[in-house]
Enzyme design. Structure first.
Site, PDB file in Angstrom:
ATOM      1  N   ASP A 139      40.134  34.974  44.343  1.00 54.93           N
ATOM      2  CA  ASP A 139      39.114  35.126  43.566  1.00 54.93           C
ATOM      3  C   ASP A 139      38.128  34.007  43.440  1.00 54.93           C
ATOM      4  OD1 ASP A 139      39.768  37.348  41.625  1.00 54.93           O
ATOM      5  OD2 ASP A 139      41.333  36.202  40.442  1.00 54.93           O
ATOM      6  N   ARG A 150      41.337  47.572  52.957  1.00 49.49           N
ATOM      7  CA  ARG A 150      41.167  48.974  51.983  1.00 49.49           C
ATOM      8  C   ARG A 150      39.777  48.874  51.675  1.00 49.49           C
ATOM      9  NH1 ARG A 150      42.605  53.686  51.383  1.00 49.49           N
ATOM     10  NH2 ARG A 150      42.478  54.495  49.287  1.00 49.49           N
ATOM     11  N   ARG A 207      51.280  41.895  26.011  1.00 48.59           N
ATOM     12  CA  ARG A 207      50.767  40.884  24.985  1.00 48.59           C
ATOM     13  C   ARG A 207      51.105  41.493  23.501  1.00 48.59           C
ATOM     14  NH1 ARG A 207      44.956  39.676  26.446  1.00 48.59           N
ATOM     15  NH2 ARG A 207      45.306  38.345  28.134  1.00 48.59           N
ATOM     16  N   GLU A 213      33.061  53.555  41.374  1.00 49.99           N
ATOM     17  CA  GLU A 213      33.817  52.904  42.519  1.00 49.99           C
ATOM     18  C   GLU A 213      35.125  53.809  42.938  1.00 49.99           C
ATOM     19  OE1 GLU A 213      34.317  48.808  41.752  1.00 49.99           O
ATOM     20  OE2 GLU A 213      36.464  48.873  42.621  1.00 49.99           O
ATOM     21  N   ARG A 242      55.695  41.877  38.039  1.00 51.77           N
ATOM     22  CA  ARG A 242      55.487  41.570  36.504  1.00 51.77           C
ATOM     23  C   ARG A 242      54.461  42.350  36.085  1.00 51.77           C
ATOM     24  NH1 ARG A 242      53.377  37.219  33.829  1.00 51.77           N
ATOM     25  NH2 ARG A 242      51.501  37.112  35.132  1.00 51.77           N
ATOM     26  N   TYR A 293      43.168  37.959  49.625  1.00 52.75           N
ATOM     27  CA  TYR A 293      42.226  38.231  48.596  1.00 52.75           C
ATOM     28  C   TYR A 293      42.358  36.905  47.721  1.00 52.75           C
ATOM     29  CZ  TYR A 293      40.174  39.715  44.247  1.00 52.75           C
ATOM     30  OH  TYR A 293      39.547  40.013  43.311  1.00 52.75           O
ATOM     31  N   ARG A 296      36.963  53.405  38.804  1.00 48.68           N
ATOM     32  CA  ARG A 296      36.440  52.792  37.652  1.00 48.68           C
ATOM     33  C   ARG A 296      34.823  53.175  37.484  1.00 48.68           C
ATOM     34  NH1 ARG A 296      38.275  46.445  38.725  1.00 48.68           N
ATOM     35  NH2 ARG A 296      37.591  46.451  41.004  1.00 48.68           N
TER      36      ARG A 296
HETATM   37  P1  FAD Z   1      32.281  36.990  51.144  1.00 51.44           P
HETATM   38  O1  FAD Z   1      31.596  36.894  49.928  1.00 51.44           O
HETATM   39  O2  FAD Z   1      32.647  38.258  51.872  1.00 51.44           O
HETATM   40  O3  FAD Z   1      31.180  36.150  52.368  1.00 51.44           O
HETATM   41  C1  FAD Z   1      31.322  36.206  53.695  1.00 51.44           C
HETATM   42  C2  FAD Z   1      29.960  36.280  54.269  1.00 51.44           C
HETATM   43  O4  FAD Z   1      29.857  36.255  55.849  1.00 51.44           O
HETATM   44  C3  FAD Z   1      29.371  37.690  53.915  1.00 51.44           C
HETATM   45  O5  FAD Z   1      27.796  37.823  53.410  1.00 51.44           O
HETATM   46  C4  FAD Z   1      29.291  38.354  55.494  1.00 51.44           C
HETATM   47  O6  FAD Z   1      28.038  39.298  55.572  1.00 51.44           O
HETATM   48  C5  FAD Z   1      28.874  37.190  56.178  1.00 51.44           C
HETATM   49  N1  FAD Z   1      29.355  37.469  57.599  1.00 51.44           N
HETATM   50  C6  FAD Z   1      30.659  38.077  57.934  1.00 51.44           C
HETATM   51  N2  FAD Z   1      30.523  38.081  59.445  1.00 51.44           N
HETATM   52  C7  FAD Z   1      29.504  37.434  59.944  1.00 51.44           C
HETATM   53  C8  FAD Z   1      28.927  37.618  61.299  1.00 51.44           C
HETATM   54  N3  FAD Z   1      29.508  37.972  62.325  1.00 51.44           N
HETATM   55  N4  FAD Z   1      27.667  36.926  61.339  1.00 51.44           N
HETATM   56  C9  FAD Z   1      27.221  36.574  60.281  1.00 51.44           C
HETATM   57  N5  FAD Z   1      27.310  36.613  58.872  1.00 51.44           N
HETATM   58  C10 FAD Z   1      28.570  37.183  58.606  1.00 51.44           C
HETATM   59  N6  FAD Z   1      36.546  37.539  42.018  1.00 51.44           N
HETATM   60  C11 FAD Z   1      36.616  36.950  40.849  1.00 51.44           C
HETATM   61  O7  FAD Z   1      36.836  35.728  40.540  1.00 51.44           O
HETATM   62  N7  FAD Z   1      36.248  37.975  39.791  1.00 51.44           N
HETATM   63  C12 FAD Z   1      36.101  39.208  40.206  1.00 51.44           C
HETATM   64  O8  FAD Z   1      35.900  39.924  39.147  1.00 51.44           O
HETATM   65  C13 FAD Z   1      36.268  39.542  41.358  1.00 51.44           C
HETATM   66  N8  FAD Z   1      35.798  41.159  41.715  1.00 51.44           N
HETATM   67  C14 FAD Z   1      36.182  41.400  42.975  1.00 51.44           C
HETATM   68  C15 FAD Z   1      35.799  42.926  43.231  1.00 51.44           C
HETATM   69  C16 FAD Z   1      36.047  43.353  44.346  1.00 51.44           C
HETATM   70  C17 FAD Z   1      35.896  44.934  44.501  1.00 51.44           C
HETATM   71  C18 FAD Z   1      36.236  42.438  45.141  1.00 51.44           C
HETATM   72  C19 FAD Z   1      36.738  43.120  46.868  1.00 51.44           C
HETATM   73  C20 FAD Z   1      36.532  41.077  45.393  1.00 51.44           C
HETATM   74  C21 FAD Z   1      36.508  40.431  43.891  1.00 51.44           C
HETATM   75  N9  FAD Z   1      36.428  39.351  43.887  1.00 51.44           N
HETATM   76  C22 FAD Z   1      36.438  38.624  42.231  1.00 51.44           C
HETATM   77  C23 FAD Z   1      36.634  38.244  44.802  1.00 51.44           C
HETATM   78  C24 FAD Z   1      35.220  37.547  45.523  1.00 51.44           C
HETATM   79  O9  FAD Z   1      34.496  38.620  45.951  1.00 51.44           O
HETATM   80  C25 FAD Z   1      35.391  36.588  46.276  1.00 51.44           C
HETATM   81  O10 FAD Z   1      36.087  35.416  45.622  1.00 51.44           O
HETATM   82  C26 FAD Z   1      34.317  35.750  47.172  1.00 51.44           C
HETATM   83  O11 FAD Z   1      33.121  36.977  47.544  1.00 51.44           O
HETATM   84  C27 FAD Z   1      34.563  35.302  48.325  1.00 51.44           C
HETATM   85  O12 FAD Z   1      33.565  34.854  49.087  1.00 51.44           O
HETATM   86  P2  FAD Z   1      33.712  34.450  50.589  1.00 51.44           P
HETATM   87  O13 FAD Z   1      32.358  33.652  50.887  1.00 51.44           O
HETATM   88  O14 FAD Z   1      34.613  33.891  51.196  1.00 51.44           O
HETATM   89  O15 FAD Z   1      33.323  35.866  51.195  1.00 51.44           O
HETATM   90  N1  UDP Z   2      46.184  48.692  37.800  1.00 52.30           N
HETATM   91  C1  UDP Z   2      46.528  49.878  37.140  1.00 52.30           C
HETATM   92  N2  UDP Z   2      46.017  50.407  35.905  1.00 52.30           N
HETATM   93  C2  UDP Z   2      44.792  49.896  35.526  1.00 52.30           C
HETATM   94  C3  UDP Z   2      44.177  48.726  36.268  1.00 52.30           C
HETATM   95  C4  UDP Z   2      44.798  48.177  37.368  1.00 52.30           C
HETATM   96  O1  UDP Z   2      47.623  50.299  37.347  1.00 52.30           O
HETATM   97  O2  UDP Z   2      44.052  50.413  34.546  1.00 52.30           O
HETATM   98  C5  UDP Z   2      46.911  48.158  38.643  1.00 52.30           C
HETATM   99  C6  UDP Z   2      46.621  48.702  40.087  1.00 52.30           C
HETATM  100  O3  UDP Z   2      47.874  48.882  40.821  1.00 52.30           O
HETATM  101  C7  UDP Z   2      45.857  47.711  40.780  1.00 52.30           C
HETATM  102  C8  UDP Z   2      46.150  46.547  40.183  1.00 52.30           C
HETATM  103  O4  UDP Z   2      46.986  46.597  38.830  1.00 52.30           O
HETATM  104  O5  UDP Z   2      45.840  47.731  42.181  1.00 52.30           O
HETATM  105  C9  UDP Z   2      45.170  45.307  40.094  1.00 52.30           C
HETATM  106  O6  UDP Z   2      44.107  45.719  39.323  1.00 52.30           O
HETATM  107  P1  UDP Z   2      43.024  44.594  38.753  1.00 52.30           P
HETATM  108  O7  UDP Z   2      42.049  45.344  38.109  1.00 52.30           O
HETATM  109  O8  UDP Z   2      43.641  43.511  37.907  1.00 52.30           O
HETATM  110  O9  UDP Z   2      42.484  43.997  40.225  1.00 52.30           O
HETATM  111  P2  UDP Z   2      41.561  44.328  41.130  1.00 52.30           P
HETATM  112  O10 UDP Z   2      41.146  46.131  41.106  1.00 52.30           O
HETATM  113  O11 UDP Z   2      40.008  43.662  40.944  1.00 52.30           O
HETATM  114  O12 UDP Z   2      42.113  44.298  42.417  1.00 52.30           O
END
Ligand code: FAD
Ligand code: UDP
Length: 370
Positions: A353, A251, A178, A302, A174, A351, A282
């Site tokens: 949020d 990844r 908008r 990034e 999808r 994954y 980005r």
């Molecule tokens: P984590 O934050 O990874 O916490 C796990 C913890 O366990 C870590 O601190 C780690 O060090 C610890 N740990 C692991 N193994 C061990 C070990 N053996 N011993 C001791 N400690 C350990 N969500 C959104 O809602 N909005 C966003 O804009 C958004 N942006 C994101 C962008 C990126 C690039 C990524 C990857 C994720 C994003 N997320 C976003 C998702 C968000 O990061 C997660 O929802 C959140 O971090 C999950 O929390 P967690 O506690 O499950 O994991």
């Molecule tokens: N995407 C894209 N162009 C952009 C932004 C996102 O094609 O400018 C696509 C890309 O495949 C990406 C997916 O949308 O993997 C999800 O991107 P989003 O920014 O929503 O999430 P995040 O990168 O935080 O996983």
């Protein structure tokens, strides 16, 4: 001999912090450990002269879940930040998500009817593809060549490190269009950034709870296995079982951070670079998440990166091969780790949020502790 703690929480990320907070409030004694030198997991922010730098990628809290929104707001105030990323392709800027502003920038169309007609015209070229075999075909049938080539192809190929013709179609079933002039990236009812950054939220959640940093569960397993009645493990599930069923694939990302002596580098918190010729996906300018007025700025480039031991596991690769491996670990968890709960994005190989993470931690607490 009675264990010293009711719960050992491995991981001071959002999942572990919410669970520990709730368990403590219910009278359970918790010890939280993390192998990193800070709390907060991936939502951690570093203070660089007053700017809260999102060290593990930009984090914007957004949710439709009123309970979760009220929950996080009970620990910290949120500002009114609305994510409105801009895409840069060959020097031209386009608004995201695809909305009337984008259609105007692409084709000069000014009414929704003209924009719809233009998209239909673009899609018609690919009407012969009835069953898209890969991501490229899927995107072309959904939005046509202009949007695909300028805003999707390069970004997606960089993100996943593979040609769009080799990526599965299901990644973009999808593509929301908008037909209003609205650059808000999310459709959710609630959105914002904690005032003072995410550490304020995490510190409030962990207030009064014993936390040991720089403590890797696997390096201290003998002692830690027996300090508590139960363990909540939020690390990588394959590592927990010593990779017995194989390694789960991820990844990764690489961040390049720069402090610049200008008050405003790019005019927006998030600028996506959608062309293949630019190596990063980005650029984040952190101060704009909190309307910062500092004379300097901090930006992060990034770069998507392949994953290898020692690198951060960011995005799970939820294809059929990895799903099968994960299911084998789930079954080991049921058979061999009866006093261990597995929660969070790494232990559940998903994954999630932040709002889903909070909701899942609250659910687990209600099931296990209440
Ligand atoms: P984590 O934050 O990874 O916490 C796990 C913890 O366990 C870590 O601190 C780690 O060090 C610890 N740990 C692991 N193994 C061990 C070990 N053996 N011993 C001791 N400690 C350990 N969500 C959104 O809602 N909005 C966003 O804009 C958004 N942006 C994101 C962008 C990126 C690039 C990524 C990857 C994720 C994003 N997320 C976003 C998702 C968000 O990061 C997660 O929802 C959140 O971090 C999950 O929390 P967690 O506690 O499950 O994991
Ligand atoms: N995407 C894209 N162009 C952009 C932004 C996102 O094609 O400018 C696509 C890309 O495949 C990406 C997916 O949308 O993997 C999800 O991107 P989003 O920014 O929503 O999430 P995040 O990168 O935080 O996983």
């Amino acid at each position: 001999m009675k264990n010293r703690y009711d719960y050992l929480v491995v991981g001071a990320g959002l999942f572990g912090a919410v669970f520990a907070r709730e368990a403590s409030m219910a009278g359970k004694k918790c010890l939280v450990i993390d192998k990193r030198g800070h709390r907060g997991g991936n939502v951690y922010c570093e203070d660089v002269d007053g700017i809260h730098v999102h060290k593990y990628g930009a984090h914007i809290f957004h949710t439709d879940n009123k309970e979760v929104w009220e929950y996080v707001n009970s620990f910290v105030e949120f500002n009114r930040y609305t994510n409105a990323p801009v895409a840069c392709y060959q020097g031209k800027l386009y608004n995201l998500p695809f909305n009337m502003n984008t259609f105007y920038q692409l084709w000069g169309v000014v009414t929704p009817a003209d924009a719809k007609a233009r998209i239909e015209e673009q899609r018609a070229e690919y009407a012969h593809i009835t069953q898209p075999a890969n991501l490229e075909e899927q995107a072309l049938t959904l939005c046509g060549r202009d949007i695909y080539e300028r805003l999707i192809k390069g970004y997606t190929e960089k993100q996943w490190g593979r040609a769009a013709t080799e990526l599965p179609a299901f990644i973009i079933r999808r593509l929301p269009f908008r037909f209003v002039f609205d650059n808000n990236y999310f459709n959710d009812a609630y959105q914002g950034i904690p005032v003072g950054g995410y550490n304020v939220l995490i510190d409030a959640l962990l207030d009064g709870i014993e936390v040991r940093l720089d403590t890797d569960f696997f390096k201290n397993r003998q002692e830690l296995d027996s300090v508590a009645d139960r363990i909540l493990f939020t690390g990588c599930i394959d590592e927990f079982f010593d990779y017995r069923c194989g390694h789960l694939e991820y990844r990764s990302l690489r961040f390049e951070e720069k402090r610049l002596d200008t008050d405003n580098f790019q005019g927006n918190a998030v600028v996506n670079y959608t062309g293949a010729e630019v190596p990063y996906t980005r650029v984040i300018e952190h101060k704009h998440f909190e309307y910062g007025k500092q004379p300097h700025t901090v930006v992060t480039y990034e770069y998507p990166d392949s994953f290898a031991p020692g690198k951060e596991p960011y995005y799970p690769v939820n294809d059929s091969k990895n799903t099968k491996v994960y299911q084998e670990y789930q079954s080991l968890a049921r058979q061999e780790a009866k006093n261990v709960l597995f929660g969070g994005r790494l232990a559940q190989y998903t994954y999630a949020d932040m709002d889903d993470t909070v909701a899942a931690a609250l659910d687990l607490f209600r099931k296990e502790v209440l």
